[in-house]
Design a protein around this motif. Structure first.
Motif, short mmCIF file in Angstrom:
data_model
loop_
_atom_site.label_atom_id
_atom_site.label_comp_id
_atom_site.label_asym_id
_atom_site.label_seq_id
_atom_site.Cartn_x
_atom_site.Cartn_y
_atom_site.Cartn_z
N LEU A 6 -23.40 -25.86 49.81
CA LEU A 6 -22.06 -25.39 49.45
C LEU A 6 -22.07 -23.90 49.13
CD1 LEU A 6 -20.82 -28.38 47.24
CD2 LEU A 6 -20.20 -27.86 49.61
N THR A 7 -23.13 -23.43 48.49
CA THR A 7 -23.25 -22.00 48.20
C THR A 7 -23.29 -21.20 49.50
OG1 THR A 7 -24.43 -22.46 46.14
CG2 THR A 7 -24.64 -20.24 47.05
N ALA A 8 -24.02 -21.73 50.49
CA ALA A 8 -24.08 -21.04 51.79
C ALA A 8 -22.70 -21.00 52.44
CB ALA A 8 -25.08 -21.76 52.69
N LEU A 9 -21.94 -22.11 52.34
CA LEU A 9 -20.58 -22.14 52.89
C LEU A 9 -19.70 -21.11 52.18
CD1 LEU A 9 -19.79 -25.94 53.43
CD2 LEU A 9 -20.15 -24.19 55.18
N GLN A 10 -19.86 -21.01 50.85
CA GLN A 10 -19.10 -20.01 50.10
C GLN A 10 -19.31 -18.62 50.67
OE1 GLN A 10 -19.92 -21.84 45.75
NE2 GLN A 10 -19.66 -19.65 45.85
N GLN A 11 -20.58 -18.28 50.83
CA GLN A 11 -20.90 -16.91 51.26
C GLN A 11 -20.38 -16.64 52.67
OE1 GLN A 11 -25.13 -17.02 50.61
NE2 GLN A 11 -24.95 -16.55 48.42
N ILE A 12 -20.36 -17.69 53.50
CA ILE A 12 -19.78 -17.53 54.84
C ILE A 12 -18.28 -17.25 54.72
CG2 ILE A 12 -19.23 -18.73 56.99
CD1 ILE A 12 -21.89 -20.23 56.68
N GLY A 13 -17.63 -17.99 53.82
CA GLY A 13 -16.17 -17.87 53.70
C GLY A 13 -15.70 -16.74 52.83
N ALA A 14 -16.63 -16.06 52.11
CA ALA A 14 -16.22 -15.01 51.17
C ALA A 14 -15.47 -13.89 51.86
CB ALA A 14 -17.45 -14.45 50.44
N GLY A 15 -15.88 -13.54 53.08
CA GLY A 15 -15.22 -12.45 53.78
C GLY A 15 -14.10 -12.87 54.69
N GLN A 16 -13.75 -14.16 54.68
CA GLN A 16 -12.70 -14.68 55.55
C GLN A 16 -11.39 -14.80 54.79
OE1 GLN A 16 -14.05 -18.41 57.14
NE2 GLN A 16 -15.85 -17.53 58.15
N THR A 17 -10.30 -14.49 55.43
CA THR A 17 -9.00 -14.58 54.76
C THR A 17 -8.56 -16.02 54.54
OG1 THR A 17 -7.87 -14.43 56.91
CG2 THR A 17 -8.23 -12.37 55.69
N GLN A 18 -9.02 -16.93 55.41
CA GLN A 18 -8.61 -18.33 55.31
C GLN A 18 -9.63 -19.18 54.57
OE1 GLN A 18 -5.65 -19.34 56.23
NE2 GLN A 18 -5.07 -17.39 57.15
N GLY A 19 -10.87 -18.70 54.42
CA GLY A 19 -11.91 -19.51 53.80
C GLY A 19 -12.46 -20.54 54.77
N VAL A 20 -13.36 -21.39 54.26
CA VAL A 20 -13.98 -22.43 55.08
C VAL A 20 -12.98 -23.57 55.28
CG1 VAL A 20 -15.87 -24.10 55.20
CG2 VAL A 20 -16.27 -21.82 54.27
N ARG A 57 -8.63 -20.21 49.41
CA ARG A 57 -10.00 -19.74 49.64
C ARG A 57 -10.98 -20.32 48.62
NH1 ARG A 57 -9.94 -13.58 49.19
NH2 ARG A 57 -12.07 -13.80 50.02
N LEU A 58 -10.46 -20.83 47.49
CA LEU A 58 -11.32 -21.32 46.42
C LEU A 58 -11.72 -22.78 46.57
CD1 LEU A 58 -9.62 -19.65 43.31
CD2 LEU A 58 -11.89 -19.14 44.22
N GLN A 59 -11.37 -23.43 47.67
CA GLN A 59 -11.63 -24.87 47.79
C GLN A 59 -13.13 -25.19 47.71
OE1 GLN A 59 -8.80 -27.46 50.18
NE2 GLN A 59 -8.60 -25.53 51.26
N VAL A 60 -13.96 -24.43 48.41
CA VAL A 60 -15.40 -24.71 48.35
C VAL A 60 -15.91 -24.50 46.93
CG1 VAL A 60 -17.67 -24.07 49.22
CG2 VAL A 60 -15.71 -24.04 50.76
N LYS A 99 -17.62 -27.44 44.52
CA LYS A 99 -18.93 -27.30 43.89
C LYS A 99 -18.81 -27.39 42.37
CE LYS A 99 -21.41 -23.42 43.89
NZ LYS A 99 -22.23 -22.29 44.39
N ALA A 100 -17.77 -26.76 41.80
CA ALA A 100 -17.58 -26.83 40.35
C ALA A 100 -17.32 -28.26 39.89
CB ALA A 100 -16.41 -25.93 39.94
N ALA A 101 -16.55 -29.03 40.69
CA ALA A 101 -16.26 -30.41 40.32
C ALA A 101 -17.48 -31.30 40.44
CB ALA A 101 -15.13 -30.95 41.20
N LEU A 102 -18.40 -30.98 41.36
CA LEU A 102 -19.63 -31.76 41.50
C LEU A 102 -20.64 -31.40 40.41
CD1 LEU A 102 -20.13 -31.70 45.39
CD2 LEU A 102 -19.14 -33.52 43.98
N LEU A 103 -20.68 -30.13 40.04
CA LEU A 103 -21.59 -29.71 38.97
C LEU A 103 -21.14 -30.22 37.61
CD1 LEU A 103 -22.16 -26.00 40.07
CD2 LEU A 103 -23.91 -27.80 40.02
N PHE A 124 -20.67 -16.78 43.08
CA PHE A 124 -20.78 -17.96 42.22
C PHE A 124 -21.88 -18.90 42.71
CE2 PHE A 124 -19.34 -22.47 41.57
CZ PHE A 124 -19.78 -22.56 40.27
N LYS A 125 -22.78 -19.23 41.78
CA LYS A 125 -23.81 -20.23 42.08
C LYS A 125 -23.64 -21.44 41.16
CE LYS A 125 -27.11 -16.96 44.05
NZ LYS A 125 -28.46 -16.36 44.00
N THR A 126 -24.04 -21.27 39.90
CA THR A 126 -23.84 -22.38 38.95
C THR A 126 -23.32 -21.91 37.61
OG1 THR A 126 -26.15 -22.22 38.22
CG2 THR A 126 -25.66 -23.77 40.02
N ASP A 127 -23.34 -20.61 37.35
CA ASP A 127 -22.93 -20.08 36.05
C ASP A 127 -21.41 -19.94 36.00
OD1 ASP A 127 -22.66 -18.90 33.62
OD2 ASP A 127 -23.75 -17.05 34.12
#
Length: 742
Positions: free
Chosen positions: A335-349, A396-399, A403-407, A458-461
């Motif tokens: 999920l962190t990897a997906l975040q970083q992919i979507g960080a620069g996208q206007t629509q997100g993952v 854009r915050l869905q990923v 992750k926050a809901a799973l953590l 964002f990772k886990t903190d």
């Protein structure tokens, strides 16, 4: 999904046993409860009959005013015919409403299914054409009912539905089917009006005229019903859930409601709540949850609703009691990897990509969590209070949210979760009509850059979300500062308007104290209109106070004018002659302040000269005939030529006229409220940016320079007629999560 990993579950209780749901309805209440049913019915009938009677005494004036403004001749004619109909048939309409509502009330309260609406399948093989008139009639009813619902306190409405249901031994009364719903009232009104008029246009005009009186009194009626039933131990306490705008598009349209005490008055079989966590962790309760989980995974709305209810239960915060292992580390990394992919996208993952990732590496409860997060963001996307540009950023915050809901399995249950607070803060700022969220605006650019940083790092903190909230507030302050200047200017103008209005009321009160019955009418009108405005204009240019010298001088001029037209003794005529030049000069100077119309000024002074001439002649004639001189009691001239006023009673306090109806409609308004204003079929949302000290003027603002300065009576009328409404300030995320759990 890894099928060999254990299914992580939590114990819950089912909503109710299937047998209980299918049980036959009980017999009508008897004994003390029957007496309470009768008392409740009498209360409702009396209150509604009073509302209709009150409306009947006023709607002729309302309809006449509307007819004078009507542009179409046929509409004007229908309104005037409606006025005549009410005048000639008022008692009959009131009587027919009493009878028709009594019938509607008994039918809807009857303990059987005969009043339930037909399902979509019941007439699937019988289609009939509907006329344009019928369509228009239905649309009008929907509009009137919607207006009534928009001003009803949801808490009071839910209380009525639950308590009347409990009183008649039913689980629940549907929103549109309970006996005091707007639907029931308008059904009775339609029957009553149809009996006295065959013309649809007249019926329509009368229904529209009744609407403000029905809408503004519903809350009071609901409060009375709830108070009566609570005092008789019918559901003394109720826990509610809120359904936001548009919630009917997903799942049930009815909000759930559970009692925190027994149903009272003999009702002992309350239904269990899905959200209740069973501390015993029995095999039976785990089996039930597995069943609900299976329903959710199969895509059944009821299963997803129940799982959402479980996850949103505050008891989920007691994670040490849950037989749930932490989310699998490889899934977090993915999920962190997906975040970083979507960080620069206007629509997100995209959501399908996100779902596939969790399906491949997560557990069933992880997958259901993803589905519920997606549903929450769907609700946010449908929230009409938010501009599209802000919705796009939040999507854009869905990923991150998954992750926050799973953590943190308490994500849905904990309103103070840092990510929830961040989403709420962005939504709150995004709903502010004063802030520019157009493409390229400082606010939107700031939010976009901030979320890019959050998504990319964002990772886990969770502290990253707390820091982001502070940055949102900093961006907001800068954005609001841009509109503060123009608002300050408008507010200053409005404050001066209010101060002058108060001064005008004070001036008229002072002048009325000095007027007597023998003051000519033209002088009386001049003083209460033109000269009162002159006195109000003598406000000091700085501050809200009154320039005491200018005010006293203007009031003294009014006293001189009154004395000049009162009956005179012969020895007062020389004083009048010596006083007039200065009086005329002072009056002219005052009228210059308000730019009094020259023609009206000439007419007034001509009339004043004639009045002085007539009074001088009268004084001479009284002296010739030996008649006694008139006695000046309140206003007289001293030997030194100064005017003297002796008050016969204490002056009236200068306050704005009271209006309980306006106070009720405006009482809860405060700065920052968002108000939606209807505008020729469209609707625009403004912010209540300023309220005058005396609450008589209200400024509604909207970016960039759109503002409205309204008198309190104007705003109250708009609210009362449904032309304006206060937009809920409930958190977009809270509304979304709550809606999924009902």
């Amino acid at each position: 999904m890894n099928s060999d990993r254990p299914v992580e579950v939590n114990a819950v209780r089912e909503l109710a046993d299937m047998a209980n749901r299918n049980a036959e309805r009980p017999d009508p209440p008897s004994g003390p409860r029957a007496a309470l049913v009768d008392e409740c019915r009498g209360l409702i009938h009396d209150r509604l009959n009073d509302v209709i009677a009150q409306a009947m005494s006023r709607i002729t004036e309302d309809l006449t005013s509307e007819a004078l403004r009507a542009k179409r001749y046929d509409h004007k004619l229908a309104l005037l015919e409606a006025v005549m109909l009410v005048r000639e048939n008022r008692l009959e309409i009131e009587e027919r409403f009493r009878d028709s509502f009594a019938a509607v009330y008994l039918r809807r309260l009857a303990p059987n299914d005969s009043d339930q609406p037909a399902t979509a399948d019941s007439n699937s093989d019988e289609l009939s054409l509907v006329s344009e008139d019928q369509v228009a009639d239905l649309l009008q009813l929907e509009r009137l009912i919607a207006r009534a619902r928009s001003v009803v306190d949801p808490q009071e409405a839910l209380g009525v539905r639950a308590r009347l249901g409990a009183l008649t031994d039913r689980e629940w009364l549907e929103e549109s089917r309970h006996p005091v719903s707007p639907e029931a009232i308008y059904e009775a009104l339609r029957v009553a009006l149809k009996d006295v008029s065959a013309r649809a246009e007249i019926q329509s005009a009368l229904l529209d005229a009744f609407e403000p009186y029905v809408s503004r009194n519903l809350n009071g009626i609901y409060q009375s019903i709830n108070q009566l039933l609570k005092s008789n131990h019918i559901l003394p306490q109720i826990k509610q859930a809120i359904v936001p705008e548009g919630a009917a598009n997903r799942g049930t349209a009815e909000s759930a409601q559970r009692t925190s005490q027994s149903r009272g008055a003999g009702a002992s079989n309350a239904r269990a709540d899905d959200s209740g966590v069973d501390p015993s962790w029995t095999a039976e309760s785990i089996d039930r949850l597995q069943s609900v989980l299976a329903m959710a995974l199969s895509g059944q709305p009821a299963g997803l609703t129940r799982m959402a209810r479980i996850l949103a239960n505050p008891a989920m915060l007691e994670t040490e009691r849950l037989p749930v292992q932490p989310v699998w580390a490889p899934l977090v990394d993915s999920l962190t990897a997906l975040q970083q992919i979507g960080a620069g996208q206007t629509q997100g993952v995209s959501f399908p990509v996100l779902t596939k990732q969790v399906r491949d590496q997560g557990t069933p409860i992880d997958l259901v969590t993803v589905e519920i997060v997606g549903m929450v963001f769907d609700y946010i996307h449908g929230d009409r209070r938010l501009p599209d540009s802000i919705k796009q950023q939040l999507m854009r915050l869905q990923v991150v949210a998954v992750k926050a809901a799973l953590l943190d399995r308490g994500f849905f249950a904990r309103r103070q979760h840092p990510l929830r607070k961040l989403i709420d803060r962005i939504s709150e700022v995004g709903a502010d009509p004063d802030i520019n969220f157009a493409s390229g605006s400082p606010m939107l650019t700031g939010v976009e850059q901030l979320l890019t940083e959050v998504i990319g790092t964002f990772k886990t903190d969770l502290q990253i979300f707390e820091d982001a909230i502070e940055k949102v507030e900093s961006i907001e302050r800068e954005a609001l500062a841009l509109s503060a200047g123009s608002l300050a200017g408008t507010a200053n103008v409005a404050a001066r308007m209010e101060a002058e209005q108060l001064a005008l009321i004070t001036a008229r009160a002072e002048i009325e104290q000095r007027l007597t019955s023998n003051v000519p009418m033209f002088v009386r009108e001049f003083l209460l209109d033109a000269w009162s405005r002159v006195m109000a204009r003598t406000r000091a240019e700085q501050g809200d106070g009154i320039d005491a010298y200018a005010w006293g001088f203007a009031l003294q001029s009014a006293e001189y004018l009154i004395w000049s037209v009162l009956p005179k003794r012969r020895d007062e005529i020389p004083r009048l002659a010596s006083t007039l030049p200065r009086l005329i000069r002072d009056l002219n100077n005052g009228l210059d302040l308000i730019e009094f119309e020259p023609q009206l000024r000439t007419e007034f002074f001509d009339a004043l000269m004639k009045e002085h001439t007539r009074e001088i002649d009268s004084a001479k004639q009284r002296a010739t005939r030996g008649e006694p001189d008139p006695i000046q009691v309140s206003i007289s001239i001293s030997h030194d030529g100064s005017v003297r006023y002796v008050s016969k009673e204490h002056p009236k306090s200068a306050v704005l006229p009271e209006n309980d109806e306006i106070d009720v409609l405006l009482g809860d308004l405060k700065r920052g409220n968002r108000i939606e204003v209807a505008d020729e079929g469209d609707a625009r949302v403004f912010k209540l940016a300023w309220v005058s000290p005396a609450r008589t003027l209200f400024i509604l603002s909207r970016h960039p320079d759109d503002s409205m300065t309204l008198q309190g009576s104007e705003l109250a009328t708009m609210l009362g007629r449904g032309l304006a409404r206060v937009v809920s300030d409930e958190s977009a995320l809270d509304l979304a999560i709550t809606s999924l759990t009902v």
